[in-house]
Design an enzyme around this catalytic site. Sequence first.
Site, mmCIF file in Angstrom:
data_model
loop_
_atom_site.group_PDB
_atom_site.id
_atom_site.type_symbol
_atom_site.label_atom_id
_atom_site.label_comp_id
_atom_site.label_asym_id
_atom_site.label_seq_id
_atom_site.Cartn_x
_atom_site.Cartn_y
_atom_site.Cartn_z
ATOM 1 N N ARG A 92 -91.054 -62.988 18.544
ATOM 2 C CA ARG A 92 -90.691 -61.723 19.205
ATOM 3 C C ARG A 92 -91.925 -61.034 19.770
ATOM 4 O O ARG A 92 -91.892 -60.469 20.860
ATOM 5 C CB ARG A 92 -89.955 -60.800 18.222
ATOM 6 C CG ARG A 92 -89.444 -59.521 18.884
ATOM 7 C CD ARG A 92 -88.722 -58.625 17.910
ATOM 8 N NE ARG A 92 -87.492 -59.243 17.419
ATOM 9 C CZ ARG A 92 -86.841 -58.830 16.334
ATOM 10 N NH1 ARG A 92 -87.305 -57.816 15.636
ATOM 11 N NH2 ARG A 92 -85.734 -59.429 15.951
ATOM 12 N N LYS A 97 -84.111 -65.125 13.271
ATOM 13 C CA LYS A 97 -82.908 -65.272 12.439
ATOM 14 C C LYS A 97 -81.642 -65.115 13.299
ATOM 15 O O LYS A 97 -80.709 -65.896 13.176
ATOM 16 C CB LYS A 97 -82.921 -64.250 11.283
ATOM 17 C CG LYS A 97 -84.059 -64.514 10.293
ATOM 18 C CD LYS A 97 -84.009 -63.612 9.073
ATOM 19 C CE LYS A 97 -84.540 -62.230 9.301
ATOM 20 N NZ LYS A 97 -85.995 -62.142 9.487
ATOM 21 N N THR A 98 -81.654 -64.120 14.176
ATOM 22 C CA THR A 98 -80.486 -63.925 15.049
ATOM 23 C C THR A 98 -80.345 -65.095 16.010
ATOM 24 O O THR A 98 -79.241 -65.614 16.229
ATOM 25 C CB THR A 98 -80.620 -62.606 15.852
ATOM 26 O OG1 THR A 98 -80.943 -61.561 14.941
ATOM 27 C CG2 THR A 98 -79.347 -62.273 16.598
ATOM 28 N N ASP A 128 -76.564 -58.806 9.980
ATOM 29 C CA ASP A 128 -77.999 -58.573 9.919
ATOM 30 C C ASP A 128 -78.270 -57.521 8.848
ATOM 31 O O ASP A 128 -77.407 -56.686 8.550
ATOM 32 C CB ASP A 128 -78.466 -58.073 11.299
ATOM 33 C CG ASP A 128 -79.958 -58.313 11.511
ATOM 34 O OD1 ASP A 128 -80.587 -58.938 10.628
ATOM 35 O OD2 ASP A 128 -80.484 -57.875 12.549
ATOM 36 N N THR A 183 -84.641 -59.356 5.422
ATOM 37 C CA THR A 183 -86.083 -59.423 5.190
ATOM 38 C C THR A 183 -86.359 -59.260 3.695
ATOM 39 O O THR A 183 -87.482 -59.436 3.252
ATOM 40 C CB THR A 183 -86.802 -58.285 5.952
ATOM 41 O OG1 THR A 183 -86.126 -57.058 5.651
ATOM 42 C CG2 THR A 183 -86.787 -58.517 7.446
#
Length: 333
Positions: free
Chosen positions: A219, A66-67, A111, A160
């Site tokens: 990740r 997302k980032t 975030d 999330t």
Amino acid sequence: MARLLDPNEQNNEEVELDQTLRPSCLEEYIGQEDMKANLKVFIGAAKKRNETLDHVLLYGPPGLGKTTLAYVIANEMGGHIRLVNGPSIEKPSDLAMILSSLSAGDILFIDEIHRLPRIIEEILYSAMEDFSLTLVVGHDDDARNISIDLPPFTLVGATTKPGDLSSPLRDRFGIVNRLDYYTEDEIRRIVKRTARVYEMSIDDEAANAIAIRSRGTPRIANRIFRRVRDFASYAEQKNIDIALTDDALKKLKIDDLGLDDVDNRYLEAIINRFAGGPVGLETLASTIGEEINNLEEVYEPYLLKLGLINKTPRGRVATEKAYRHFRVGLYHD
Ligand code: ADE
């Protein structure tokens, strides 16, 4: 081992290296094909009209990019990005400071936007809707509203837990995208790309071995890659092959499905302590000593995806596949 696989956790090494690893444009971004195709249109159209991009909400499990995507959007739009974490904005003045520091066309990335205090959410509505900031100044009889014009900006919110956003806030995002787990092939391509960035070579078979253990999460794939790369560097091996990778994965105790210690304790508890379920999440969480939120947001989505558990109105149940996983003992040497 739990640390190695927890997609929520980003250590310093990663934060730093992520900057070089991040793709800078949509073209380089691997996976999430439908979302990318739509974003290409929305970004292209906004640029043709000389407008800012509509506000974007990105949601989905942690570690899916997302980032990274917010950086890509900023880059594609030719704006600067400002990153903040929802819970760190506590007072209206914190938000006012952030918003008033923006320039036209900037991207504000928030975030964990579901963790914004309600009062901040409310100020954000008008900022998103008409680029104006309304604050109450003074006290009691003296209290009055002041409005400050803001430069046009794009808010990119990441969460999330989209269900935890208030509906007025959710409704103010013109573009809403869910990020899904990546396929093994996409993760394999991400691992190969990461290897190239680190100037290492890796065989397809080895990249695949990492991909199948990465829970569909870039990740985690990049983190496992870095540890495997350590084994290669230590052995002064330039190419990462399957023999080295298999050996490293065994030493790192990463099982064939990418399940870690918490997943295994979760499944074992349902099977051995609760006769396969159903068992309520709270009971399960306290039995294995993990936080409810962590299980619900990080662990369960992947166990559901693998078909190892089902959620029923009466609680969680282990599926036949979960029983098989333990009987066959896939995660043992
Ligand atoms: N690194 C992390 N996520 C990525 C993605 N989706 N595409 C390319 N590189 C990545």
